[in-house]
Design a protein around this motif. Structure first.
Motif, PDB file in Angstrom:
ATOM      1  N   ARG A   1       3.647   8.253  -7.497  1.00  0.00           N
ATOM      2  CA  ARG A   1       2.910   8.762  -6.349  1.00  0.00           C
ATOM      3  C   ARG A   1       3.809   9.583  -5.427  1.00  0.00           C
ATOM      4  O   ARG A   1       3.352  10.514  -4.757  1.00  0.00           O
ATOM      5  CB  ARG A   1       2.265   7.612  -5.580  1.00  0.00           C
TER       6      ARG A   1
ATOM      7  N   LYS B   1       1.038   0.458   2.641  1.00  0.00           N
ATOM      8  CA  LYS B   1       0.070   1.460   3.076  1.00  0.00           C
ATOM      9  C   LYS B   1       0.368   1.906   4.500  1.00  0.00           C
ATOM     10  O   LYS B   1       0.933   1.154   5.298  1.00  0.00           O
ATOM     11  CB  LYS B   1      -1.348   0.885   2.991  1.00  0.00           C
TER      12      LYS B   1
ATOM     13  N   TYR C   1       4.572   6.886   2.882  1.00  0.00           N
ATOM     14  CA  TYR C   1       3.886   5.650   2.475  1.00  0.00           C
ATOM     15  C   TYR C   1       3.395   5.792   1.042  1.00  0.00           C
ATOM     16  O   TYR C   1       2.386   6.437   0.757  1.00  0.00           O
ATOM     17  CB  TYR C   1       2.724   5.358   3.421  1.00  0.00           C
TER      18      TYR C   1
ATOM     19  N   GLY D   1       2.289   3.407  -0.870  1.00  0.00           N
ATOM     20  CA  GLY D   1       1.150   2.550  -1.188  1.00  0.00           C
ATOM     21  C   GLY D   1      -0.178   3.240  -1.009  1.00  0.00           C
ATOM     22  O   GLY D   1      -1.133   2.968  -1.748  1.00  0.00           O
ATOM     23  N   SER D   2      -0.272   4.134  -0.035  1.00  0.00           N
ATOM     24  CA  SER D   2      -1.531   4.828   0.239  1.00  0.00           C
ATOM     25  C   SER D   2      -1.436   6.331   0.044  1.00  0.00           C
ATOM     26  O   SER D   2      -2.419   7.056   0.216  1.00  0.00           O
ATOM     27  CB  SER D   2      -1.992   4.534   1.665  1.00  0.00           C
TER      28      SER D   2
ATOM     29  N   GLU E   1       0.367   8.621   1.817  1.00  0.00           N
ATOM     30  CA  GLU E   1       0.285   9.342   3.079  1.00  0.00           C
ATOM     31  C   GLU E   1       1.680   9.564   3.655  1.00  0.00           C
ATOM     32  O   GLU E   1       2.619   8.815   3.350  1.00  0.00           O
ATOM     33  CB  GLU E   1      -0.562   8.568   4.091  1.00  0.00           C
TER      34      GLU E   1
END
Length: 299
Positions: free
Chosen positions: A119, A172, A208, A210-211, A213
């Motif tokens: 990611r 996140k 971030y 996890g999300s 962003e």
């Protein structure tokens, strides 16, 4: 661990500052008593992911691609496990004698780490980045004498000299109400770099994973002076608690994940004996007019 090994705190890091703000008693358990805490799968995953993102930049720019980075996850896990064999207990198989590894659980955990690494490539392009510093330990002493220290994930310096501080988070992104709390750590680092180098960092960036962003903030001197005042007030509160031994618990929803819940008086527990000497409060010197018997001597 208590007793003669305990020493009063002599510096402040973002993590320990956050501990005290969350719960003074937690700060005491971690900094003064140095009580052991069980490793967690989430924190260990974060350590592995951070190691991968740091080592990606050891490769030439053209090789900094997601498949190569994903492949580094297992190697970094094995490297960490060699240093800390107790982490194998996170994936202990639930068989009769408690021996062996739950391979399915470990594989799922590694896949989650690989997904976080992948990611990252949707948020930043490491092939176009050349960090000035990675895992940079910083330390400075303020004019007040307070020593600040920490480790910055990444420092980027533009050709024109502007500095960007980058921190990776495997969780996140927080909601708008909690952004200031998240940025506190970054402003702390910015303050340290400002005091060390004389220039306010141009940008603070939280990534971030996890999300997916990115949170950015551009500080100025007034921001960092405000953080410095806050840290001084925080350190004064820590000093008073250290001398008095009065470390108040602050129960919140986070207590359910605390390793020291069984020792906390809020939940019927008893903290270990305080390992430092209690400093008695000095008597207050009363003005002459208010001392006992002073009225009789007044004209």
């Amino acid at each position: 661990m208590t007793g003669s090994t305990a020493t009063p705190p002599n510096s402040l890091s973002p993590s320990r500052a956050a501990d005290f703000m969350q719960c003074p008693l937690l700060y005491r358990f971690r900094v003064i008593d140095k009580l052991p805490e069980a490793p967690s799968a989430a924190a260990t995953r974060g350590t592995v992911v951070h190691a991968v993102l740091e080592r990606v930049f050891d490769m030439p720019p053209g090789q900094r691609v997601a498949p190569r980075a994903r492949a580094m996850v297992v190697r970094e896990w094995e490297r960490l496990l060699a240093k800390r064999p107790e982490l194998a207990g996170l994936f202990r198989a639930e068989d009769a004698d408690g021996a062996g590894v739950d391979e399915a659980r470990l594989a799922g955990w590694l896949a989650e780490a690989e997904a976080l690494v992948e990611r990252w490539f949707s948020l930043e392009d490491p092939g176009r980045l050349e960090p000035a510093e990675r895992e940079l330990f910083v330390e400075t002493r303020l004019e007040s004498g307070l020593r600040l220290r920490g480790v910055i994930d990444r420092v980027d310096v533009a050709p024109t000299g502007e500095v960007r501080i980058v921190d990776y988070k495997t969780g996140k992104a927080p909601g708008p109400r909690f952004e200031n709390e998240a940025l506190f750590q970054m402003k702390f680092y910015a303050l340290v770099l400002w005091r060390l180098r004389g220039t306010v960092p141009r940008r603070l960036q939280l990534v971030y994973l996890g999300s997916g962003e990115v949170l950015t903030y551009d500080p100025d001197e007034s921001d960092l002076r405000s953080v410095e005042r806050k840290l001084m007030a925080l350190w004064e509160a820590i000093r008073r608690a250290t001398e008095s031994g009065d470390w108040r618990p602050n129960p919140t929803r986070l207590c359910d994940w605390c390793d020291h819940k069984a020792r906390c008086p809020e939940f019927g527990g008893t903290p270990p004996p305080y390992p430092l000497m209690i400093q008695p409060a000095l008597p207050v010197e009363l003005p002459e007019q208010t001392r006992p018997g002073a009225a009789e001597s007044l004209p």
